[in-house]
Design an enzyme around this catalytic site. Structure first.
Site, PDB file in Angstrom:
ATOM      1  N   HIS A 118       0.867  -1.182   0.000  1.00 32.56           N
ATOM      2  CA  HIS A 118       0.000   0.000   0.000  1.00 32.56           C
ATOM      3  C   HIS A 118       0.901   1.228   0.000  1.00 32.56           C
ATOM      4  O   HIS A 118       2.023   1.211   0.524  1.00 32.56           O
ATOM      5  CB  HIS A 118      -0.868  -0.037   1.259  1.00 32.56           C
ATOM      6  N   ASP A 195       3.583  -3.907   8.193  1.00 32.21           N
ATOM      7  CA  ASP A 195       2.271  -3.264   8.080  1.00 32.21           C
ATOM      8  C   ASP A 195       1.216  -4.350   8.238  1.00 32.21           C
ATOM      9  O   ASP A 195       1.045  -5.195   7.358  1.00 32.21           O
ATOM     10  CB  ASP A 195       2.157  -2.572   6.718  1.00 32.21           C
ATOM     11  N   GLN A 198      -4.009  -5.176   6.985  1.00 32.47           N
ATOM     12  CA  GLN A 198      -4.909  -6.171   6.406  1.00 32.47           C
ATOM     13  C   GLN A 198      -4.844  -7.516   7.119  1.00 32.47           C
ATOM     14  O   GLN A 198      -5.702  -8.374   6.900  1.00 32.47           O
ATOM     15  CB  GLN A 198      -4.584  -6.375   4.921  1.00 32.47           C
ATOM     16  N   LYS A 221     -10.174  -1.029  10.507  1.00 32.28           N
ATOM     17  CA  LYS A 221     -10.222  -2.242   9.694  1.00 32.28           C
ATOM     18  C   LYS A 221     -10.529  -3.495  10.516  1.00 32.28           C
ATOM     19  O   LYS A 221     -10.667  -4.580   9.965  1.00 32.28           O
ATOM     20  CB  LYS A 221      -8.902  -2.417   8.931  1.00 32.28           C
ATOM     21  N   CYS A 361      -4.663   2.240  -3.877  1.00 31.56           N
ATOM     22  CA  CYS A 361      -3.479   2.821  -3.222  1.00 31.56           C
ATOM     23  C   CYS A 361      -2.277   1.886  -3.333  1.00 31.56           C
ATOM     24  O   CYS A 361      -1.503   1.718  -2.377  1.00 31.56           O
ATOM     25  CB  CYS A 361      -3.759   3.142  -1.749  1.00 31.56           C
TER      26      CYS A 361
END
Length: 406
Positions: A118, A195, A198, A221, A361
């Site tokens: 991303h 990261d 997700q 999220k 993105c």
């Protein structure tokens, strides 16, 4: 078959959203009653400026805020002092770039990132390389499977000072071998930033097991409020990093000439904090834990497998990513011959189906794959098989509406 959890989410029972199929969970998730009620309780009963007032109400606000930090710390298997509240994963990643990065990255160093990232996990490192004279090196996966070869991972070498990797790709849905990548980074003396935006909603995360130096995610999220994020950092690293922002509450003492900083984690939490957001995030974590990550993973994989199976019946639909449905983490990205992804999303909206369309993105990944835009359906535990069937049927209808005959 109706989903047992949908009743927990007021959005789906509202008049405006009756019959809505929400397949944009990779962008943001819906909020259960328990989260909304936790926010209401905080602002109705305990709202004050935490950490600052010598009165009962402020004490309760402080207790709520710090209890929320403890919930997050236990959730990630971390220490309370290693949990920093931010606005979102993007801010968390920028915090690392502007603090650890500015102190430790020098001209000639290399920062390794994945092309699948991303923008939030590319732009801070681009900035850092541009400012410090370092080089940004991209890991490129196999275009069919989304997996990195051992040869590709050799780009992590003696010049590498930092590796930034998303645990789950927001386009391909692939789960990267972050534990292996962290180990490779450490073997050459580099730190690794993960990261987890997700990943955290879909699987149990243990930062100690991964051995991540830094781990970032966004509350919205994982059924939490918008505007609250988390950065986990190893205590030994955080202690030696300068503050990111300067202002109220992050200081120990201020004189005309300078200042000393508060202890972790408050050194990185300048100004009035988002206490309500932290309380809402803690409630979201407890709710998702009550659903169970084993159930969530199985459910998301089942829905992804069903959707991929249905879409494979249509030769004009092309699924992006690993051919194994279990490697998609509930994310199914695709193209439809002759129909632009933006048109797909707009036409599906007329059927009360919400998906994402565009570059997600992740423009470097799109350029690498030769796909400037795609459509993405992303599912979560409150979606069900009936919705997948309706979605697949609607795609076939869109094909006809666009003037094509099968």
């Amino acid at each position: 078959m109706k989903n047992a959890f949908k009743k927990d989410f007021p959005l789906f029972s509202s008049v405006e959203n009756k019959g809505l199929i929400y397949f944009d969970n990779a962008a943001t998730t819906q909020k259960p009653y328990t989260v909304i009620e936790a926010l209401d309780r905080y602002y109705s009963r305990n709202n004050a400026n935490p950490l600052r007032g010598l009165y009962d109400l402020s004490g309760r606000a402080t207790e709520e805020y710090e209890n929320s930090r403890h919930v997050v710390a236990e959730f990630l298997n971390a220490k309370d002092c290693e949990i920093i509240f931010t606005r979102n994963a993007s801010e968390s990643l920028n915090l690392v770039a502007y603090t650890w990065g500015f102190v430790n990255i020098s001209a000639g160093d290399e920062i390794v990132v994945s092309i699948t990232e991303h923008h939030s996990n590319i732009l801070p490192w681009q900035m850092l390389c541009s400012t410090k004279g370092a080089k940004l090196v991209f890991l490129e996966p196999d275009k069919s499977s989304g997996e990195f070869s051992d040869e590709e991972l050799k780009k992590i070498n003696s010049k590498t000072k930092l590796v930034a990797i998303g645990q789950v790709s927001n386009v391909l849905g692939i789960t990267h071998p972050v534990k292996k990548i962290v180990s490779l980074a450490h073997s050459v003396g580099a730190v690794c930033v993960v990261d987890g935006a997700q990943a955290v909603p879909h699987m149990k995360v243990d930062v100690k097991d991964i051995d991540a130096d830094f781990y970032a995610f966004s509350g919205h999220k994982i059924c939490g409020p918008m505007g609250i994020g988390v950065l986990y950092g190893k205590k030994s690293l955080l202690e030696n990093m300068p503050p990111f922002l300067r202002g109220g509450e992050m200081i120990e003492y201020v004189t005309r000439e300078g200042a000393t900083w508060a202890e972790l984690p408050h050194k990185f939490e300048a100004g009035t904090v988002n206490a309500g957001g932290a309380v809402g995030l803690a409630a979201a974590i407890k709710y998702v834990q009550s659903v169970g990550f084993d159930k969530i993973e199985e459910h998301d994989n089942t829905l992804a497998a069903l959707l991929i199976e249905r879409l494979r019946d249509y030769p004009y639909i092309h699924i992006i990513g690993n051919p194994d449905p279990a490697r998609h983490c509930g994310i199914v990205t695709f193209t439809l011959d002759g129909v632009h992804p933006h048109d797909i999303a707009s036409l599906l909206d007329t059927e009360k189906i919400a998906i994402r369309a565009g570059h997600h993105c992740a423009q470097p990944l799109g350029a690498y794959l030769g796909l400037p835009a795609t459509a993405r359906a992303s599912m979560y535990f409150y979606n069900d098989e009936d919705e997948v069937e309706r979605f697949a049927a609607a795609l076939r209808k869109i094909r006809s509406m666009s003037g094509y005959k099968d």
